[in-house]
Design a protein around this motif. Structure first.
Motif, PDB file in Angstrom:
ATOM      1  N   LYS A  70      47.757  11.782  21.681  1.00 17.32           N
ATOM      2  CA  LYS A  70      46.591  12.188  22.484  1.00 17.32           C
ATOM      3  C   LYS A  70      47.063  12.737  23.828  1.00 17.32           C
ATOM      4  O   LYS A  70      46.494  13.677  24.358  1.00 17.32           O
ATOM      5  CB  LYS A  70      45.664  10.992  22.705  1.00 17.32           C
ATOM      6  CG  LYS A  70      45.041  10.478  21.422  1.00 17.32           C
ATOM      7  CD  LYS A  70      44.082   9.341  21.709  1.00 17.32           C
ATOM      8  CE  LYS A  70      43.716   8.613  20.429  1.00 17.32           C
ATOM      9  NZ  LYS A  70      43.231   7.263  20.692  1.00 17.32           N
ATOM     10  N   ILE A  71      48.116  12.145  24.373  1.00 15.14           N
ATOM     11  CA  ILE A  71      48.615  12.618  25.672  1.00 15.14           C
ATOM     12  C   ILE A  71      49.217  14.018  25.515  1.00 15.14           C
ATOM     13  O   ILE A  71      48.889  14.934  26.261  1.00 15.14           O
ATOM     14  CB  ILE A  71      49.674  11.642  26.249  1.00 15.14           C
ATOM     15  CG1 ILE A  71      49.040  10.272  26.528  1.00 15.14           C
ATOM     16  CG2 ILE A  71      50.305  12.209  27.527  1.00 15.14           C
ATOM     17  CD1 ILE A  71      50.029   9.186  26.892  1.00 15.14           C
ATOM     18  N   THR A  72      50.055  14.175  24.494  1.00 13.40           N
ATOM     19  CA  THR A  72      50.752  15.467  24.374  1.00 13.40           C
ATOM     20  C   THR A  72      49.804  16.588  23.951  1.00 13.40           C
ATOM     21  O   THR A  72      50.064  17.752  24.214  1.00 13.40           O
ATOM     22  CB  THR A  72      51.942  15.383  23.394  1.00 13.40           C
ATOM     23  OG1 THR A  72      51.473  14.802  22.178  1.00 13.40           O
ATOM     24  CG2 THR A  72      53.074  14.560  23.944  1.00 13.40           C
ATOM     25  N   SER A  73      48.702  16.229  23.286  1.00 18.90           N
ATOM     26  CA  SER A  73      47.763  17.304  22.900  1.00 18.90           C
ATOM     27  C   SER A  73      46.710  17.514  23.982  1.00 18.90           C
ATOM     28  O   SER A  73      45.745  18.239  23.772  1.00 18.90           O
ATOM     29  CB  SER A  73      47.102  16.966  21.561  1.00 18.90           C
ATOM     30  OG  SER A  73      46.362  15.772  21.704  1.00 18.90           O
ATOM     31  N   GLY A  74      46.872  16.835  25.125  1.00 13.55           N
ATOM     32  CA  GLY A  74      45.987  17.071  26.259  1.00 13.55           C
ATOM     33  C   GLY A  74      44.659  16.351  26.162  1.00 13.55           C
ATOM     34  O   GLY A  74      43.779  16.523  26.999  1.00 13.55           O
ATOM     35  N   GLN A  75      44.504  15.493  25.116  1.00 12.19           N
ATOM     36  CA  GLN A  75      43.225  14.770  24.987  1.00 12.19           C
ATOM     37  C   GLN A  75      43.129  13.617  25.977  1.00 12.19           C
ATOM     38  O   GLN A  75      42.088  13.026  26.163  1.00 12.19           O
ATOM     39  CB  GLN A  75      43.086  14.181  23.585  1.00 12.19           C
ATOM     40  CG  GLN A  75      42.901  15.198  22.501  1.00 12.19           C
ATOM     41  CD  GLN A  75      43.009  14.528  21.142  1.00 12.19           C
ATOM     42  OE1 GLN A  75      42.441  13.487  20.901  1.00 12.19           O
ATOM     43  NE2 GLN A  75      43.782  15.127  20.268  1.00 12.19           N
ATOM     44  N   LYS A  76      44.288  13.230  26.517  1.00 11.15           N
ATOM     45  CA  LYS A  76      44.274  12.050  27.366  1.00 11.15           C
ATOM     46  C   LYS A  76      45.292  12.216  28.474  1.00 11.15           C
ATOM     47  O   LYS A  76      46.374  12.755  28.234  1.00 11.15           O
ATOM     48  CB  LYS A  76      44.684  10.852  26.485  1.00 11.15           C
ATOM     49  CG  LYS A  76      44.427   9.548  27.138  1.00 11.15           C
ATOM     50  CD  LYS A  76      44.926   8.413  26.283  1.00 11.15           C
ATOM     51  CE  LYS A  76      45.090   7.234  27.215  1.00 11.15           C
ATOM     52  NZ  LYS A  76      45.739   6.125  26.636  1.00 11.15           N
TER      53      LYS A  76
END
Ligand code: 3H9
Length: 710
Positions: A70-76
């Motif tokens: 989620k962090i690397t895909s910008g969701q978080k």
């Protein structure tokens, strides 16, 4: 605070219990819950100390790995979360004690390092396994661990990720006391008693971030870091995170703590956003995903396997018997002649002695394991075995004869497994009166070492037998992957085009050693030519002879290996194959092979030309991917991640590439398809793109998306 963290008070000690089964990962809500509990207890006058413990079977197994995607895909956004909690535990006015059972891994161990003290059950393990996910400890582990355990230990743990036992952790200063007992209750009682002692002793209570005595100087650390780097380059070839973890530990020595943690955070982020980390995290979840069989729910009844019998004491049979013995399952091992049996038993002995010498096993362990193997030439006890595994020569007529015999002997309810690597399970099962009990257990050589077990489901194999095999794989410490019954199943079916392209490349002018080098540099354990020599070139030759359908008329056929076999060059076992081998199996290039390749090219009108490294890599790897895509659409593998696991654990595909299908996803399926089409234009038939590859490329999708859509 919800359900994730529970608070209680025991004898004046505040207890914060993390309750996030199955492994108490630090999922959203857990760090916040710990922090709230801490604040509550610090301001509670009735509480003198605080214990942090994990509910259920473990302490905290680390950050929630699912969150990284989620962090690397910008969701978080990566919040302050865990490091704030750790800081809070360390600066608490009241002593804080981490009580460890099961595993304190990654962020779990880092949280414990924030506490003033750590106690653990003897059975507990602690570790910083982040590098196995392509990252480094990111919550100050690379900075506090060297302060607690010294630079050498911290390097070992952070760069290689292997866990250490509670006793070892105690010796090196990571934990303060080993608590006697077996479970949560004993641990809690021991931790509360320890915390009470620390209250009586009074402060100041030690803060790991302030303990610099074990750090030494940068000059002292430099050779330790260099030695660790050299070992990483050898044992984790191509992996980026271990080298970065060493840099971070080195920063602990050269920088003050607040600067060191900043450096760690930069490196952590760099690693987290790398393709390697995505690949290794993919592999982590894939290994767990392959246990799930859609039509066989968790808890589906499986049979107990408490005894085994193996037929055939050759290389495979012997290795399979060792796998059972190593799992503590008594196993009978049958050969036809006493001479062959003695030979097989001697090899088993030799393998155990080698492990003993390397310090992998103790003498007592070896003797116990050997005693579990009963060598015999008769059928004694086969009628009582819970599973019979056939590991005779790879020949259909022979396998059928053997299964007919087994059918007459095995008790009702026994699992009947064949270790065939290519043959049709249904045809083998057809000679028995109980095809529902027949299944393929394709072990990989050496079977006692290699972790993959391809479990081949026949048309009539019962769900119970599949469930039994999946559970058995775990007992044998193997990664069991369920596959369908096609020629070569998944692994060898894909391996065939891979090795075919390697041969074609050699015939077209790429030196065999260069083909191997390109694959080795890609990260493979061995290149295709070296693998061929190791396995025996005659194996491939036999497959080509026995399965003529693999090369329909009019298609190009690899010629080099058959020609090498005709020259008696079967590979390592005959001292020559693609290479010439010295007495100690050292590999030498051989001009005779170059001449042979030139002659084949001239006789068959194959144009010899300059071939780039890129072409070598793309042709062999995309041959795997294209066949893998076909296997997927034909339903012989459940998911693309199953194929990846087969290649990671059975064929030495580089772990940091995530497996062939994941690798293709990272390249982009449109680019892979473009290359496949280009090869089709140049080489024809063998490069017809798999329809699924075309479909996913057109949709700008991935194999991973395809898995998730099913
Ligand atoms: C980290 O901590 C970074 C830090 O530095 C902080 C940075 C800020 N997260 O393996 P099992 C799931 S990185 C999410 O079958 P076992 C697993 O997928 C992390 N899920 O059990 C499975 O789910 P399912 C460092 C996790 O008893 C289920 O739990 N930590 C996590 O054979 C059971 O797992 C690690 O790398 C997780 N952290 O083995 C430790 N861990 O049932 C990774 C597990 O749906 N974990 N799951 O398939 C392990 O090594 C093993 O799980 C462990 C237990 C040895 C703990």
């Amino acid at each position: 605070m919800g359900e994730l963290v529970r608070l209680s008070v025991e004898h004046g000690v505040g207890v914060i219990t993390v309750q996030n089964p199955p492994v108490n990962a630090l999922s959203p809500g857990v760090p916040e819950g710990i922090l709230q509990g801490l604040e509550q207890f610090v301001s509670d006058h009735a509480v003198g100390a605080i214990v942090l413990i994990g509910g259920g079977r473990t302490f905290i197994a680390g950050a929630d790995i699912k969150e990284f995607g989620k962090i690397t895909s910008g969701q978080k956004r990566r919040g302050p979360g865990l490091t704030t909690v750790i800081q809070g535990l360390e600066t608490s006015q009241k002593p804080t004690v981490a009580a460890i059972h099961g595993h304190a891994f990654g962020g779990g161990l880092e949280t414990a390092q924030g506490c003033h003290y750590r106690v653990a059950l003897r059975s507990a393990q602690v570790g910083q396994p982040e590098v196995k996910l392509g990252i480094i400890p990111g919550a100050h582990g690379t900075q506090r661990l060297p302060r607690l355990a010294g630079v050498k230990k911290a390097l070992e743990m952070c760069a290689f990720g292997n866990p250490v036992s509670a006793a070892e952790a105690c010796e090196s200063g990571i934990i303060d006391r080993v608590v006697d007992g077996v479970g949560y209750d004993d641990l809690l009682a021991g931790a509360v008693a320890f915390a009470t002692e620390m209250v009586a002793k009074g402060g100041p209570h030690p803060k790991a971030s302030e303990q610099d005595q074990k750090l030494g100087t940068p000059e002292e650390a430099a050779p330790l870091c260099e030695a660790a780097r050299a070992l990483v380059r050898k044992k984790r070839r191509g992996h980026m995170a271990p080298l970065k973890a060493i840099d971070a530990v080195a920063a602990a020595v050269s920088l003050p703590f607040p600067e060191g943690v900043k450096r760690e955070a930069e490196i952590f982020r760099e690693c987290l956003f790398s393709t390697q980390s995505k690949a290794l995290i993919h592999a982590f979840f894939a290994e767990r995903q392959v246990r799930k069989v859609p039509d066989i729910p968790k808890g589906f009844p499986a049979r107990d396997v408490r005894s085994a019998a193996v037929l055939g004491a050759g290389t495979m049979g012997g290795g399979i018997a060792m796998s059972y013995a190593n799992a503590g399952i008594p196993v009978r091992l049958k050969e036809v002649t006493q001479e062959a049996l003695d030979r097989g038993v001697a090899i088993i002995r030799k393998n155990y002695e080698r492990s003993l010498k390397r310090g992998r096993f103790t003498r007592e362990y070896v003797e116990q394991r050997v005693a579990l193997i009963t060598p015999q030439t008769g059928w004694d006890g086969f009628d009582e075995a819970d599973i019979i595994v056939e590991a005779v020569f790879e020949n259909m007529a022979l396998k059928k004869e053997v299964f007919h015999q087994i059918d007459g002997i095995a008790r009702p309810g026994a699992v009947l497994a064949t270790n065939t690597s290519t043959l049709n399970i249904d045809e083998i099962a057809s000679v028995t009166s109980r095809p529902e009990d027949v299944i393929g257990h394709h072990f990989f050589s050496p079977a006692n070492v290699m972790r993959l077990l391809e479990i081949v489901r026949g048309a009539k194999t019962s769900k119970e037998v599949v469930a039994t095999s999946m559970a058995l794989a775990r007992s044998l410490k193997k990664v069991g992957v369920l596959v369908g019954n096609c020629h070569g199943f998944v692994g060898n079916r894909m391996f065939h085009p891979y090795r075919r392209e390697a041969q074609f490349l050699a015939e077209e002018g790429a030196e065999p050693s260069r083909v191997d080098r390109v694959l080795y540099e890609f990260g493979a354990a061995m290149g295709p030519m070296a693998v061929g020599d190791l396995a025996g070139l005659d194996v491939g030759m036999r497959v080509r002879k026995e399965a003529p359908h693999l090369y329909p008329p009019g298609t190009r056929r690899p010629l080099a290996e058959d020609a090498l076999c005709e020259m008696g060059r079967y590979g390592q076992k005959t001292g020559a194959g693609w290479y010439r081998y010295g007495p100690d199996r050292t590999r030498h290039e051989d001009p005779a092979v170059d001449e042979l390749l030139k002659r084949i090219a001239a006789e068959h009108g194959i144009e010899q030309r300059q071939i780039s490294d890129d072409e070598i890599l793309d042709r062999v790897v995309y041959a795997l991917v294209n066949e893998g895509a076909r296997i997927l659409e034909e339903g012989y593998a459940l998911r693309s991640c199953d194929i990846d696991i087969i290649y990671l654990y059975g064929y030495g595909f580089p772990a940091h590439r995530g497996g062939p299908m994941f690798y293709a996803d990272t390249v982009g399926l449109d680019k892979v398809l473009e290359r496949v089409e280009e090869f089709r234009g140049q080489h024809g038939h063998w490069w017809r793109p798999a329809p699924l590859l075309k479909q996913l490329a057109a949709q700008r999708s991935t194999f991973k998306d395809w898995d998730q859509s099913r």
